[in-house]
Design a protein around this motif. Structure first.
Motif, short mmCIF file in Angstrom:
data_model
loop_
_atom_site.label_atom_id
_atom_site.label_comp_id
_atom_site.label_asym_id
_atom_site.label_seq_id
_atom_site.Cartn_x
_atom_site.Cartn_y
_atom_site.Cartn_z
N LEU A 24 2.81 146.69 9.14
CA LEU A 24 2.46 145.29 9.40
C LEU A 24 1.23 144.87 8.61
O LEU A 24 1.19 143.78 8.03
CB LEU A 24 2.24 145.07 10.89
CG LEU A 24 3.50 145.05 11.76
CD1 LEU A 24 3.12 145.12 13.24
CD2 LEU A 24 4.32 143.80 11.49
N ALA A 25 0.22 145.73 8.58
CA ALA A 25 -1.01 145.40 7.86
C ALA A 25 -0.78 145.24 6.37
O ALA A 25 -1.46 144.45 5.70
CB ALA A 25 -2.06 146.49 8.12
N ALA A 26 0.21 145.96 5.84
CA ALA A 26 0.50 145.90 4.41
C ALA A 26 1.32 144.68 4.01
O ALA A 26 1.43 144.37 2.82
CB ALA A 26 1.23 147.17 3.98
N MET A 27 1.87 143.99 4.99
CA MET A 27 2.71 142.82 4.69
C MET A 27 1.87 141.62 4.31
O MET A 27 0.74 141.47 4.78
CB MET A 27 3.56 142.47 5.91
CG MET A 27 4.62 143.47 6.20
SD MET A 27 5.57 142.98 7.64
CE MET A 27 6.68 144.36 7.75
N PRO A 28 2.42 140.75 3.49
CA PRO A 28 1.72 139.50 3.17
C PRO A 28 1.50 138.70 4.45
O PRO A 28 2.32 138.73 5.38
CB PRO A 28 2.68 138.77 2.23
CG PRO A 28 3.61 139.82 1.72
CD PRO A 28 3.70 140.87 2.78
N ASP A 29 0.39 138.00 4.51
CA ASP A 29 0.05 137.20 5.70
C ASP A 29 1.20 136.30 6.13
O ASP A 29 1.46 136.15 7.32
CB ASP A 29 -1.19 136.34 5.43
CG ASP A 29 -2.46 137.17 5.29
OD1 ASP A 29 -2.43 138.37 5.63
OD2 ASP A 29 -3.47 136.60 4.83
N ALA A 30 1.89 135.72 5.18
CA ALA A 30 2.96 134.77 5.49
C ALA A 30 4.14 135.42 6.21
O ALA A 30 4.90 134.74 6.90
CB ALA A 30 3.45 134.10 4.20
N LEU A 31 4.31 136.73 6.10
CA LEU A 31 5.43 137.43 6.71
C LEU A 31 5.05 138.21 7.97
O LEU A 31 5.92 138.59 8.75
CB LEU A 31 6.05 138.40 5.70
CG LEU A 31 6.55 137.81 4.40
CD1 LEU A 31 7.07 138.91 3.49
CD2 LEU A 31 7.63 136.78 4.68
N ARG A 32 3.77 138.46 8.16
CA ARG A 32 3.30 139.39 9.19
C ARG A 32 3.64 138.94 10.61
O ARG A 32 4.11 139.74 11.42
CB ARG A 32 1.80 139.61 9.04
CG ARG A 32 1.30 140.75 9.91
CD ARG A 32 -0.16 141.07 9.66
NE ARG A 32 -0.36 141.48 8.28
CZ ARG A 32 -1.20 140.89 7.44
NH1 ARG A 32 -1.92 139.86 7.82
NH2 ARG A 32 -1.32 141.33 6.22
N GLU A 33 3.44 137.69 10.94
CA GLU A 33 3.69 137.24 12.31
C GLU A 33 5.16 137.36 12.68
O GLU A 33 5.51 137.87 13.76
CB GLU A 33 3.21 135.81 12.53
CG GLU A 33 3.36 135.37 13.97
CD GLU A 33 2.76 134.00 14.23
OE1 GLU A 33 2.74 133.61 15.40
OE2 GLU A 33 2.33 133.31 13.29
#
Length: 107
Positions: A24-33
């Motif tokens: 989750l931490a490695a995902m782009p902010d736009a995809l994380r939630e």
């Protein structure tokens, strides 16, 4: 989960496996939630299908990110083996996500 929401990050670190938190931490902010919600729903679906519910512990199963969501890769022996489980996520209405889980084989 939105960064820098430290409360959300604490929940991830408390309830999810270290590899899940790292993914989750490695995902782009736009995809994380959205990925967080899909993961939470997947964990909850398996635990409820097993009959134990959340009280059994979110930490007792681990998922890995795959192209279309999350795949169960490890679980407590009481849940069987990951390959026995199938999950389907769907949107019953706009802005809602549901996930159903079922186990193909019960010992």
């Amino acid at each position: 989960m939105r960064v820098p929401d430290s409360t959300a990050a604490q929940r991830v670190n408390r309830f999810f496996a270290p590899a899940e938190a790292a993914a989750l931490a490695a995902m782009p902010d736009a995809l994380r939630e959205a990925a967080f919600v899909r993961l939470w729903c997947a964990k909850e679906a398996v635990l409820k299908a097993h009959g134990q519910g959340l009280s059994f512990g979110l930490h007792r199963l681990a998922f890995a990110p795959v192209a279309d969501g999350w795949q169960l890769v490890d679980c407590d022996p009481a849940l069987g083996v990951p390959a026995d489980w199938s999950l389907r996520a769907f949107r019953p209405a706009p802005d809602y996500l549901a996930t159903v889980a079922w186990r193909a084989r019960w010992d």
